[in-house]
Design an enzyme around this catalytic site. Structure first.
Site, PDB file in Angstrom:
ATOM      1  N   LYS A  65       0.911  -1.288   0.197  1.00  0.00           N
ATOM      2  CA  LYS A  65      -0.072  -0.075   0.100  1.00  0.00           C
ATOM      3  C   LYS A  65       0.853   1.227  -0.171  1.00  0.00           C
ATOM      4  CE  LYS A  65      -3.972  -2.053   2.236  1.00  0.00           C
ATOM      5  NZ  LYS A  65      -4.920  -2.003   3.080  1.00  0.00           N
ATOM      6  N   ASP A 101      -9.742   2.416   2.748  1.00  0.00           N
ATOM      7  CA  ASP A 101      -9.885   1.821   3.992  1.00  0.00           C
ATOM      8  C   ASP A 101     -10.623   2.584   5.091  1.00  0.00           C
ATOM      9  OD1 ASP A 101      -8.582  -0.495   3.262  1.00  0.00           O
ATOM     10  OD2 ASP A 101      -6.804   0.162   3.519  1.00  0.00           O
ATOM     11  N   GLY A 125      -1.682  -0.578  17.923  1.00  0.00           N
ATOM     12  CA  GLY A 125      -1.018  -0.807  16.598  1.00  0.00           C
ATOM     13  C   GLY A 125      -0.800   0.698  16.236  1.00  0.00           C
ATOM     14  N   VAL A 152       6.994   1.821  21.182  1.00  0.00           N
ATOM     15  CA  VAL A 152       6.400   2.971  21.513  1.00  0.00           C
ATOM     16  C   VAL A 152       6.832   4.376  20.556  1.00  0.00           C
ATOM     17  CG1 VAL A 152       5.965   4.828  23.403  1.00  0.00           C
ATOM     18  CG2 VAL A 152       6.388   2.388  23.901  1.00  0.00           C
TER      19      VAL A 152
HETATM   20  P1  ATR Z   1       0.250  -3.344   8.854  1.00  0.00           P
HETATM   21  O1  ATR Z   1       0.260  -2.537   7.513  1.00  0.00           O
HETATM   22  O2  ATR Z   1      -0.658  -4.545   8.657  1.00  0.00           O
HETATM   23  O3  ATR Z   1      -0.327  -2.378   9.969  1.00  0.00           O
HETATM   24  P2  ATR Z   1       2.519  -2.966   9.669  1.00  0.00           P
HETATM   25  O4  ATR Z   1       2.931  -1.724   8.996  1.00  0.00           O
HETATM   26  O5  ATR Z   1       3.907  -4.082   9.790  1.00  0.00           O
HETATM   27  O6  ATR Z   1       1.586  -3.811   9.057  1.00  0.00           O
HETATM   28  O7  ATR Z   1       2.199  -2.953  11.319  1.00  0.00           O
HETATM   29  C1  ATR Z   1       2.065  -4.138  12.269  1.00  0.00           C
HETATM   30  C2  ATR Z   1       1.422  -3.676  13.603  1.00  0.00           C
HETATM   31  O8  ATR Z   1       1.104  -4.752  14.391  1.00  0.00           O
HETATM   32  C3  ATR Z   1       2.545  -2.748  14.235  1.00  0.00           C
HETATM   33  O9  ATR Z   1       1.910  -1.827  15.101  1.00  0.00           O
HETATM   34  C4  ATR Z   1       3.238  -3.943  15.178  1.00  0.00           C
HETATM   35  O10 ATR Z   1       3.729  -3.505  16.199  1.00  0.00           O
HETATM   36  P3  ATR Z   1       5.528  -2.733  16.307  1.00  0.00           P
HETATM   37  O11 ATR Z   1       5.383  -1.585  15.580  1.00  0.00           O
HETATM   38  O12 ATR Z   1       5.841  -2.858  17.673  1.00  0.00           O
HETATM   39  O13 ATR Z   1       6.215  -4.077  15.338  1.00  0.00           O
HETATM   40  C5  ATR Z   1       2.122  -4.712  15.458  1.00  0.00           C
HETATM   41  N1  ATR Z   1       2.362  -5.978  15.928  1.00  0.00           N
HETATM   42  C6  ATR Z   1       2.923  -7.124  15.118  1.00  0.00           C
HETATM   43  N2  ATR Z   1       2.819  -8.244  15.613  1.00  0.00           N
HETATM   44  C7  ATR Z   1       2.581  -8.069  16.911  1.00  0.00           C
HETATM   45  C8  ATR Z   1       2.596  -8.694  18.496  1.00  0.00           C
HETATM   46  N3  ATR Z   1       2.993  -9.852  18.129  1.00  0.00           N
HETATM   47  N4  ATR Z   1       2.297  -8.051  19.693  1.00  0.00           N
HETATM   48  C9  ATR Z   1       2.002  -6.931  19.481  1.00  0.00           C
HETATM   49  N5  ATR Z   1       1.966  -5.882  18.332  1.00  0.00           N
HETATM   50  C10 ATR Z   1       2.134  -6.438  17.027  1.00  0.00           C
END
Ligand code: ATR
Length: 268
Positions: A65, A101, A125, A152
């Site tokens: 995206k 979205d 997230g 964070v």
């Molecule tokens: P998307 O486009 O699906 O949002 P992304 O940009 O990779 O994909 O973001 C994934 C989100 O899920 C992030 O907020 C990630 O947290 P981090 O920024 O700390 O990586 C979160 N996420 C993925 N797996 C996780 C887990 N097991 N526990 C908590 N947060 C998770």
């Protein structure tokens, strides 16, 4: 015949072809809709090849995206403000980028009778999925927003870019309730993880997962139910609504998303 695709990696299990074919049947529009797999480093060549061969429009899914945002020739305001494109339309010689979205989520919340105006909302997230919907949620009147993320610093960066409302960033373990609405925008559920925050935070809240399952039982939804949420919803309605908004951009006719959603749930 006019050709459309959803491009992604993985993409083979996408529900978008089923949804758009149902819309086409419902509105008597004559079109073809298929999936297009792109290797991680080949989004630009695949999408260019599709449009060069006369393709009319594309949906873009994970993980392309933001790359699609750079690739298109121009953006409407939804794509410009989120930095992500999930819908591309060929308009003359130009590829125009949109992001449906956020509008899709707002339309689903409306249809479900969930009013976020004046609410205290927790977003879990800070990745692309969360970023795509926060602007529209604030525009819909969320009064108090907390963005909580495992990393964070990512939540802080995201919050700094938002305008309006009382907005705060924190880590997942630092979240304290109560909230009216909690939205899960993490991808943790894809690997089966769901217990992101203390269960007490979800008590009495409406919990909405941007991920979906046909039976509504995503890991986060199951967790929220057992934690005592008042209402639990997965993102299938948002998926169908964002598709309806894309279809309207391409064809100039708005399909009835709720009929198609009911069919996907197996309720018809
Ligand atoms: P998307 O486009 O699906 O949002 P992304 O940009 O990779 O994909 O973001 C994934 C989100 O899920 C992030 O907020 C990630 O947290 P981090 O920024 O700390 O990586 C979160 N996420 C993925 N797996 C996780 C887990 N097991 N526990 C908590 N947060 C998770």
């Amino acid at each position: 015949m006019d050709r459309y695709i959803v491009i992604g990696n993985p993409v083979e299990h996408s529900l978008s072809p089923d949804i758009h074919r149902a819309f086409a049947e419902q509105t008597r529009e004559d079109l073809e809709y298929a999936t297009l797999f792109a290797p991680q480093d080949a989004f630009a060549s695949k999408i260019a090849g599709f449009f060069d061969a006369g393709g009319r429009g594309a949906n873009v899914t994970v993980p392309f995206k933001s790359e699609a945002h750079s690739w298109v020739d121009a953006h409407d305001v939804s794509a410009a403000t989120t930095g992500a494109v999930n819908t591309i339309a060929r308009e003359g010689d130009l590829s125009m980028g949109y992001n449906t979205d956020g509008p899709g989520l707002i339309a689903d919340l409306d249809a479900l009778g969930i009013d976020v105006a004046g609410s205290r909302l927790l977003m879990l997230g800070a990745g692309g999925a969360a970023r795509g919907v926060l602007g529209p949620l604030l525009a819909a009147g969320v009064a108090d927003l907390v963005v909580a993320n495992r990393t964070v610093a990512r939540a802080e960066t995201l919050v700094a870019a938002l305008e309006g409302g009382a907005v705060k960033a924190c880590g997942l373990e630092a979240v304290t309730g109560p909230f009216d609405v909690i939205i899960n925008g993490t991808s943790a559920g894809l690997s089966g993880e769901a217990a992101l925050i203390a269960p007490a935070v979800a008590q009495g809240a409406i919990c909405y997962d941007l991920l979906y399952a046909r039976d509504g039982a995503t890991p986060f939804c199951e967790w929220a139910r057992s934690a005592g949420a008042t209402r639990v919803v997965d993102g299938l309605g948002m998926l169908v609504e964002q598709a309806a908004a894309a279809f309207a951009i391409w064809r100039g006719v708005t399909p009835d998303a709720r009929t198609v959603l009911a069919a996907l749930r197996g309720h018809t």
